[in-house]
Design a protein around this motif. Structure first.
Motif, PDB file in Angstrom:
ATOM      1  N   ARG A 249     -23.308  -1.999  13.684  1.00  0.00           N
ATOM      2  CA  ARG A 249     -22.900  -1.240  14.856  1.00  0.00           C
ATOM      3  C   ARG A 249     -22.379  -2.228  15.720  1.00  0.00           C
ATOM      4  NH1 ARG A 249     -28.355   1.806  15.719  1.00  0.00           N
ATOM      5  NH2 ARG A 249     -28.977  -0.306  15.699  1.00  0.00           N
ATOM      6  N   LEU A 250     -20.996  -2.201  16.059  1.00  0.00           N
ATOM      7  CA  LEU A 250     -20.515  -3.301  16.997  1.00  0.00           C
ATOM      8  C   LEU A 250     -19.618  -2.381  18.146  1.00  0.00           C
ATOM      9  CD1 LEU A 250     -18.909  -5.423  14.144  1.00  0.00           C
ATOM     10  CD2 LEU A 250     -20.669  -5.927  15.832  1.00  0.00           C
ATOM     11  N   PRO A 251     -20.556  -1.662  19.001  1.00  0.00           N
ATOM     12  CA  PRO A 251     -19.942  -1.073  19.851  1.00  0.00           C
ATOM     13  C   PRO A 251     -19.606  -2.301  21.047  1.00  0.00           C
ATOM     14  CG  PRO A 251     -22.152  -0.845  19.969  1.00  0.00           C
ATOM     15  CD  PRO A 251     -21.793  -1.567  18.716  1.00  0.00           C
TER      16      PRO A 251
ATOM     17  N   GLY B 196     -14.830   4.380  11.508  1.00  0.00           N
ATOM     18  CA  GLY B 196     -13.588   3.901  12.215  1.00  0.00           C
ATOM     19  C   GLY B 196     -13.883   2.995  13.329  1.00  0.00           C
ATOM     20  N   GLY B 197     -13.338   1.936  13.425  1.00  0.00           N
ATOM     21  CA  GLY B 197     -13.518   1.041  14.706  1.00  0.00           C
ATOM     22  C   GLY B 197     -14.750   0.068  14.175  1.00  0.00           C
ATOM     23  N   CYS B 198     -15.414   0.051  13.131  1.00  0.00           N
ATOM     24  CA  CYS B 198     -16.418  -0.655  12.581  1.00  0.00           C
ATOM     25  C   CYS B 198     -16.011  -2.114  11.739  1.00  0.00           C
ATOM     26  CB  CYS B 198     -17.389  -0.170  11.828  1.00  0.00           C
ATOM     27  SG  CYS B 198     -16.896   0.719  10.179  1.00  0.00           S
ATOM     28  N   THR B 199     -16.925  -2.652  11.557  1.00  0.00           N
ATOM     29  CA  THR B 199     -16.620  -4.068  10.493  1.00  0.00           C
ATOM     30  C   THR B 199     -16.076  -3.462   9.267  1.00  0.00           C
ATOM     31  OG1 THR B 199     -18.914  -4.140   9.976  1.00  0.00           O
ATOM     32  CG2 THR B 199     -18.157  -5.500  11.737  1.00  0.00           C
TER      33      THR B 199
ATOM     34  N   ASP C 135     -10.947   8.480  -2.786  1.00  0.00           N
ATOM     35  CA  ASP C 135     -11.361   7.941  -4.119  1.00  0.00           C
ATOM     36  C   ASP C 135     -12.511   6.777  -4.039  1.00  0.00           C
ATOM     37  OD1 ASP C 135      -8.917   8.810  -5.396  1.00  0.00           O
ATOM     38  OD2 ASP C 135      -7.835   7.594  -3.748  1.00  0.00           O
ATOM     39  N   ALA C 136     -12.628   6.396  -2.725  1.00  0.00           N
ATOM     40  CA  ALA C 136     -13.875   5.583  -2.455  1.00  0.00           C
ATOM     41  C   ALA C 136     -14.339   5.503  -1.461  1.00  0.00           C
ATOM     42  CB  ALA C 136     -13.669   4.182  -2.898  1.00  0.00           C
ATOM     43  N   VAL C 137     -15.561   4.924  -0.906  1.00  0.00           N
ATOM     44  CA  VAL C 137     -15.921   4.801   0.502  1.00  0.00           C
ATOM     45  C   VAL C 137     -16.226   3.505   0.646  1.00  0.00           C
ATOM     46  CG1 VAL C 137     -16.888   7.026   0.766  1.00  0.00           C
ATOM     47  CG2 VAL C 137     -18.223   5.544  -0.158  1.00  0.00           C
ATOM     48  N   PHE C 138     -16.342   2.977   1.993  1.00  0.00           N
ATOM     49  CA  PHE C 138     -16.913   1.514   2.202  1.00  0.00           C
ATOM     50  C   PHE C 138     -17.876   1.526   3.246  1.00  0.00           C
ATOM     51  CE2 PHE C 138     -15.324  -2.949   3.731  1.00  0.00           C
ATOM     52  CZ  PHE C 138     -16.108  -3.692   2.837  1.00  0.00           C
ATOM     53  N   SER C 139     -19.062   0.843   3.072  1.00  0.00           N
ATOM     54  CA  SER C 139     -20.239   0.923   3.951  1.00  0.00           C
ATOM     55  C   SER C 139     -21.273  -0.058   3.766  1.00  0.00           C
ATOM     56  CB  SER C 139     -20.839   2.354   3.952  1.00  0.00           C
ATOM     57  OG  SER C 139     -21.958   2.558   4.885  1.00  0.00           O
ATOM     58  N   ALA C 140     -22.483   0.060   4.427  1.00  0.00           N
ATOM     59  CA  ALA C 140     -23.541  -1.046   4.231  1.00  0.00           C
ATOM     60  C   ALA C 140     -24.217  -0.591   2.931  1.00  0.00           C
ATOM     61  CB  ALA C 140     -24.291  -0.790   5.487  1.00  0.00           C
ATOM     62  N   LEU C 141     -24.554  -1.442   1.891  1.00  0.00           N
ATOM     63  CA  LEU C 141     -25.012  -1.280   1.009  1.00  0.00           C
ATOM     64  C   LEU C 141     -26.358  -0.477   0.890  1.00  0.00           C
ATOM     65  CD1 LEU C 141     -25.347  -1.247  -2.364  1.00  0.00           C
ATOM     66  CD2 LEU C 141     -26.201  -3.799  -1.974  1.00  0.00           C
ATOM     67  N   PRO C 142     -27.197  -0.884   1.768  1.00  0.00           N
ATOM     68  CA  PRO C 142     -28.427   0.003   2.250  1.00  0.00           C
ATOM     69  C   PRO C 142     -28.175   1.632   2.471  1.00  0.00           C
ATOM     70  CG  PRO C 142     -28.862  -2.183   3.276  1.00  0.00           C
ATOM     71  CD  PRO C 142     -27.322  -1.829   2.824  1.00  0.00           C
ATOM     72  N   THR C 143     -27.284   1.824   3.222  1.00  0.00           N
ATOM     73  CA  THR C 143     -26.694   2.988   3.773  1.00  0.00           C
ATOM     74  C   THR C 143     -26.360   3.755   2.555  1.00  0.00           C
ATOM     75  OG1 THR C 143     -25.958   2.036   5.722  1.00  0.00           O
ATOM     76  CG2 THR C 143     -25.305   4.481   5.278  1.00  0.00           C
TER      77      THR C 143
END
Length: 272
Positions: A3-5, A144-147, A197-205
């Protein structure tokens, strides 16, 4: 997710920073270490079935308090209030998976990195994609708006000290942004290529979603690693040094590794 607010700097100006030694003296004399946390951020921190705070960050906080010889108290202020600094003694530290950026360091101190979040790509379980190269030109969903969004747009800046270098390994054909990671996962679970086709996120999530029945699989190695640190209010070098000493010992004796493996199934305490 990381989270980078925006930091509400104006709020931080309303209160004075802690005086040297004040926080450590308060914790020692009261016998209580107060930690800010998030009740809705599993598996890092959440309310369990017994209505008690639980999770990786919570366990880290408990261990820090134990080694300081005090009790842990948990409070749950809003994230933007935590990152604004100027806590005025309302809580003593944040163990909340916070990225120690240069802008946050203007109002907070980051005495100890305790783990790293790997950013990973996932595809539907029926997808034939097997490498990161297979994702080039594809529709990729992310918050949206994250790293992760910044990475896909190739303008990611991680200015935390000790942050591992990274390279842009995927060029998306289309970036589809969502309010939360879960919304992106929901679109992916509809089928391979139906909406994304894919998602990009934190591995633990991602792993937590797979554990909860989402038909996804991780592709390739993590794209980058983000250091996450204990945060304190500015002004108490003595307290910061003590936190750094305690967390350093937790790294050295394997405690953080054991907690990471308990909650994530892997050791996330090193950027490897």
């Amino acid at each position: 997710m990381t989270r980078l607010p925006l930091v509400a700097a104006a709020i931080a100006c309303l209160v004075s920073p802690a005086m040297a030694g004040e926080t450590l003296d308060r914790v020692t004399s009261s016998g209580t270490l107060t930690m800010s946390s998030d009740p809705e951020y599993p598996p890092q921190s959440f309310l369990n079935d017994a209505n008690e705070m639980d999770g990786f960050d919570v366990d880290v906080g408990k261990e820090i308090a134990k080694r300081l010889g005090v009790e842990l108290k948990i409070v749950t202020p809003a994230w933007e209030v935590i990152t604004a600094g100027g806590w005025a003694g309302r809580w003593d530290m944040s163990v909340g998976s916070m990225t120690p950026t240069a802008s946050r360091a203007e109002v907070l101190s980051f005495p100890a990195v305790y783990y790293y979040t790997p950013a990973s790509f996932a595809v539907h379980a029926d997808s034939s994609a097997a490498t990161l190269a297979d994702l080039d030109g594809k529709v990729i969903g992310t918050c949206g708006g994250c790293t992760y969004d910044a990475y896909l747009n190739k303008d990611l800046v991680i200015d935390a000290e000790g942050a591992p270098p990274f390279e842009y390994q995927v060029t998306a054909g289309e970036i589809r942004t969502y309010e939360t990671d879960t919304n992106a996962f929901d679109d992916l679970r509809l089928g391979d290529g139906v909406r994304v086709d894919a998602v990009f996120s934190a591995l633990p999530t991602i792993q937590e979603a797979i554990k909860n029945g989402y038909p996804m699989k991780v592709v390739g190695d993590p794209a980058f690693y983000e250091p996450l640190s204990v945060a304190t209010d500015k002004g108490d070098a003595e307290f910061d040094a003590k936190i750094a000493e305690v967390v350093g010992a937790m790294h050295e004796d394997g405690t953080l590794t054991a907690l990471s493996e308990k909650w994530y199934g892997v050791d996330l305490t090193t950027a490897e």
